[in-house]
Design an enzyme around this catalytic site. Structure first.
Site, PDB file in Angstrom:
ATOM      1  N   GLY A  31       0.809  -1.208   0.000  1.00  0.00           N
ATOM      2  CA  GLY A  31       0.000   0.000   0.000  1.00  0.00           C
ATOM      3  C   GLY A  31       0.847   1.264   0.000  1.00  0.00           C
ATOM      4  N   ASN A  32       0.191   2.388   0.337  1.00  0.00           N
ATOM      5  CA  ASN A  32       0.815   3.715   0.251  1.00  0.00           C
ATOM      6  C   ASN A  32       1.384   3.883  -1.164  1.00  0.00           C
ATOM      7  OD1 ASN A  32       3.421   5.714   1.283  1.00  0.00           O
ATOM      8  ND2 ASN A  32       1.301   6.196   1.707  1.00  0.00           N
ATOM      9  N   HIS A  34       2.477   4.708  -4.919  1.00  0.00           N
ATOM     10  CA  HIS A  34       3.012   5.833  -5.692  1.00  0.00           C
ATOM     11  C   HIS A  34       3.050   5.411  -7.176  1.00  0.00           C
ATOM     12  CE1 HIS A  34       6.658   3.459  -5.738  1.00  0.00           C
ATOM     13  NE2 HIS A  34       6.708   3.482  -4.413  1.00  0.00           N
ATOM     14  N   HIS A  37       4.163   1.907  -8.153  1.00  0.00           N
ATOM     15  CA  HIS A  37       3.186   0.820  -7.990  1.00  0.00           C
ATOM     16  C   HIS A  37       2.177   0.825  -9.147  1.00  0.00           C
ATOM     17  CE1 HIS A  37       4.180   1.457  -3.571  1.00  0.00           C
ATOM     18  NE2 HIS A  37       4.405   0.183  -3.717  1.00  0.00           N
ATOM     19  N   GLY A 149       8.497  -4.639  -8.483  1.00  0.00           N
ATOM     20  CA  GLY A 149       9.356  -3.528  -8.885  1.00  0.00           C
ATOM     21  C   GLY A 149      10.828  -3.924  -8.840  1.00  0.00           C
ATOM     22  N   SER A 187       9.631   5.593  -3.571  1.00  0.00           N
ATOM     23  CA  SER A 187       9.497   4.621  -2.489  1.00  0.00           C
ATOM     24  C   SER A 187       8.534   5.194  -1.457  1.00  0.00           C
ATOM     25  CB  SER A 187      10.863   4.401  -1.831  1.00  0.00           C
ATOM     26  OG  SER A 187      10.704   3.785  -0.569  1.00  0.00           O
TER      27      SER A 187
END
Ligand code: PAF
Length: 282
Positions: A31-32, A34, A37, A149, A187
């Site tokens: 999650g979180n 950017h 992702h 990634g 990140s």
């Protein structure tokens, strides 16, 4: 996009797609999200008609002094971004749903050799936590392909090896690192950086580029280049943990190796940053 929080709901939705023969691409995340992702989701869409993402902050992969407690949890924002990118299904379980029999787990996945050194040295137990959760997620989602990634190069190598060793019928696809215009690799941990630190953080990429240039110019003194990289980072206020030149599968390079990867981990204040750059010779 449908969001589900339980294994039962996840399996129900996946079964409906499988019943009509639809392939599934999977992007596991913590999650979180950017733009890096979101690149995973866009890449996923080129591999399968159905895209599944997961958001799960996995306690198994954080050391006792690491940032599990303060890792940013931003589910509503993540849902919006995933839906906009064309993700079909989000699996966002809680810890009890993923590990219903409690922690520590009795079954763990350990991928030796490729997990050792670099991140494995500075984050003991990290890759066991990653390999275990990714295996659980693979068992639940049973995707045809899964995307990771390239910023976490060693993680990608560990998962590729795990899939090979365990004969998992899943194609593993690495997605190139997304960078800020300064070169800083995107990140979730970048948001821990103060404004001046964010500026300094781009020195990591600059150091990678300098080393790559030296190698391309013919230098084969890999140890000397690693040491010079460590010094450059220290001079800018980092506490570097490693600068390493390796083959793509993380072996020490010999002179004949044409494909290399340079990897860096460094602390800037309290924030731990990693990055890498591939070098292709000839
Ligand atoms: O790269 C990450 O975000 C995590 O390590 C992963 C692969 C989702 C496993 O928790």
């Amino acid at each position: 996009m449908l969001t589900v929080h339980t294994v039962a709901e996840l399996r129900q939705q996946l079964a409906a797609w499988r019943a009509v023969g639809e392939r599934i691409a999977f992007a596991p995340t913590m999650g979180n999200l950017h733009a890096g992702h979101i690149d995973l989701i866009h890449a996923a869409k080129t591999h399968a008609p159905r895209v599944v993402a997961s958001v799960f902050v996995n306690p198994l992969q954080f050391g006792p002094k690491e940032d599990f407690g303060r890792y940013p949890r931003t589910l509503p924002d993540d849902q919006q971004k995933l839906a906009a990118a064309g993700c079909d299904l989000l699996f966002a379980p809680g810890v009890e749903e993923m590990y219903p029999h409690g922690l520590p787990l009795t079954t763990e996945v350990k991928v030796s050799k490729v997990s050792e050194g670099l991140e494995g040295e500075f984050r003991p137990g990290h890759f066991e936590g990653v390999a275990t959760v990714v295996n659980v997620l693979f068992n639940l989602v049973q995707p045809d392909v899964a995307l990771f990634g390239e910023k976490d190069w060693q993680q990608l190598a560990v998962i590729t090896r795990m899939v090979r060793d365990l004969h998992l019928p899943i194609g593993i696809i690495g997605v190139p690192t997304r960078r800020e215009t300064s070169g800083l690799a995107m990140s979730s941990r970048n948001q821990y950086l103060a404004v001046d630190e964010r500026h300094t953080a781009s020195v990591i990429h600059a150091t990678l580029v300098t080393i790559a240039h030296e190698i391309q110019q013919g230098s084969r003194d890999y140890i000397g280049l690693e040491q010079a990289g460590m010094q450059a980072l220290s001079a800018h206020g980092f506490a570097p943990q490693y600068v390493a030149i390796r083959t793509p599968d993380l072996q020490p390079p010999a002179n004949e190796n044409k494909n290399l990867v340079i990897l860096i981990a460094a602390l800037l204040g309290n924030t731990r940053l990693i990055d890498n750059l591939r070098v292709s010779l000839g």
